[in-house]
Design an enzyme around this catalytic site. Structure first.
Site: not given
Lengths: 91, 458
Positions: B355, B389, B209
């Site tokens: 994030h 995401h 990620c």
């Protein structure tokens, strides 16, 4: 018996795909053209061409046949036979 | 040599906008794109998360990537090439087709060997691998099932089961002979380099990620050091396989947003930094590309300077492959290093693009870290509250949001944030204020922590 599959029409469609994949003038494509010597295909081009022909005709080309498809004529004959076989087996 | 690095062009392909202009407009309106997961996925497993964020149906149409090329490419590479083309155009670079056979282009205004690529991806062409694997394992089972069905009497017990088995087999038309070059993660950067004839370093960051952010860091260093004058940098991901296998990997680990409260609508399940969050919204993927350029090079050609990319920092927790460190010690160290590299103090940072996944643990720890390092003054939001995401693309898309927030003096809301978990300056309505400096940060499976600092042009 050609079962409705016209080899001349197959040639025209194959030539159009070859012209697009190999970036050659469609009028320069003949049944006698060698894909490598006359039309400038490399090994990647030949794999690309087979996939483009599979998509255009909705016919699989088993990988063991790839080395035999060296000329436009052999390619057209192979596809024509596949189309006729498919036509014969369809209800 | 240490040069200043400008961001001169942006490109984006996301579930809420298929170019950077539409993406940013959708962000500013707080839009999201949430759909029920494909019904077919439920034929294979029990699914906990009922939703995902799908991409627009097709990324094509401009001729930059032809139909013939697409037969040899994973969609992640197609998305990256098209988004890179958009970013280059927005940076004011002309692109000219120089090879019609291979559909390759040249970038006008910068030398090929003075240009680089740095793109991150978490899983590269994994969906092509999965579809080829399905073909490999199941293509011969289809005719066998048909033979079995034909051998049974009409209405025989078991025919219905055979029919269901047959319907569950989803295989591509062929085993693709280009599968190796489709699945390798470096194909993303390599195909961008090939498309535009780029001859400088073409790197791939593969840090889950954090991939997009790590890629930006490598590109920043390449331009700053003088190795290249221009870098095409960012992140790209594509996760939408037929069987929902990638989705299942996250869902079985219970990382995805679920419906714990039956009253919540589909588009309210994704709630970063909210007390009722349950996990992240699975995205089909996306891409964010930034053109990084030596500031003097940009000025010489009269290019638009959106903002500067001033610093990058990276650490690793070095403790767990999936769990973020509870103390966040290495993230705090990273942020202090980032500020030191930029020559700034915490109070100089006006905005943190977090994030912000929406998972229970991650958000708790991240909120505490932001408060500890920056206090409660800077604006804070999560672009994942809109997009879900996008894994390896998420860091680059967060950086794009940070750049545009600096340019426009505003940013987007943290969607579905009803009950904040911390006393931070979360964006919950329209804001308009100068943003001098912004931090965009990413944390990843593997313990990778990475952040970039962007500043308004001076």
């Amino acid at each position: 018996m050609n079962r409705g599959v016209d080899e001349g029409e197959v040639f025209r469609r194959v030539a159009a795909v070859i012209a697009q994949v190999l970036d050659v003038d469609e009028s320069s494509v003949t049944m006698e053209s060698d894909l490598v010597a006359d039309l400038g295909a490399d090994s990647i081009d030949r794999m690309t061409l087979v996939m483009a022909l599979e998509d255009a005709f909705q016919q699989r080309v088993p990988e063991e046949h790839l080395p035999t498809l060296t000329t436009v004529g052999k390619t057209v004959n192979f596809i024509t036979e596949r189309l006729r076989a498919a036509s014969a087996s369809s209800p | 040599m240490s040069r200043r690095v400008a961001i001169t062009g942006l490109g984006a392909f996301t579930s809420i906008g298929s170019n950077v202009g539409d993406f940013w407009a959708a962000c500013r309106e707080g839009c999201t794109a949430v759909q029920p997961i494909p019904a077919k996925w439920r034929d294979f497993v029990r699914c906990n998360s009922p939703v995902w964020s799908p991409l627009p149906a097709d990324a094509g149409g401009d001729g930059l990537v032809s139909d013939i090329e697409r037969t040899k490419l994973d969609r992640v590479a197609v998305i990256a090439m098209r988004t890179a083309g958009e970013a280059l155009a927005n940076a004011g670079f002309g692109i000219e087709r120089i090879d019609t056979k291979h559909n390759r282009y040249a970038i006008r205004g910068v030398a090929p060997d003075r240009t680089g690529v740095s793109i991150g991806t978490g899983v590269g062409g994994v969906t092509s691998l999965l579809s080829n694997a399905a073909h490999h394992m199941l293509s011969k089972q289809v005719p066998r099932l048909d033979e079995l069905a034909a051998a049974l009497p009409t209405a025989a017990p078991g025919l219905e089961t055979i029919g269901r088995m047959r319907a569950d087999i989803m295989i591509p038309f062929r085993a693709n002979p280009f599968i190796v070059s489709m699945l390798m993660p470096n194909a993303v950067s390599a195909n961008v380099a090939i498309k535009f004839g780029i001859q400088g370093p073409a790197q791939t960051a593969c840090s889950a990620c954090a991939s997009g952010t790590v890629a930006l860091g490598a590109a920043l260093q390449a331009v700053r050091s003088g190795a290249v004058d221009v870098a095409i940098a960012g992140g790209a991901e594509y996760l939408g396989d037929d069987y929902g296998i990638v989705y299942r990997g996250f869902d079985i680990a219970r990382t995805l947003a679920s419906r714990d409260d039956p009253a919540l609508a589909d588009d309210a399940l994704n709630r970063p930094f909210d007390a009722d969050r349950t996990g992240f919204l699975f995205s089909e993927g996306g891409c964010g590309i930034l053109v990084l350029e030596d500031l003097e090079h940009a000025r010489r050609r009269g290019a638009p300077v959106i903002c500067e990319l001033s610093a990058y920092a990276e650490t690793c927790d070095g403790s767990s492959i999936m769990m973020i460190d509870a103390e966040g010690t290495q993230i705090v160290r990273m942020l202090h290093g980032l500020l030191a590299a930029a020559g700034l103090s915490p109070e100089d940072v006006d905005y943190v693009n977090a994030h912000g996944t929406g998972t229970k643990v991650n958000d708790d720890i991240e909120a505490a870290i932001i408060g500890r390092v920056f206090g409660s003054r800077p604006l804070v939001n999560s672009t994942k509250s809109l997009l879900g995401h996008t894994i390896g693309a998420s860091g680059a898309l967060g950086a794009i949001v940070a750049a545009l927030s600096i340019r426009d003096g505003t940013t987007h809301v943290c969607r579905n944030l009803t009950t904040p978990i911390a006393d931070l300056n979360f964006v919950r309505g329209e804001v308009r204020q100068p943003i001098r400096a912004a931090v965009a940060q990413s944390f990843a499976f593997g313990g990778h922590n990475a952040a970039v600092l962007l500043r308004a042009p001076s």
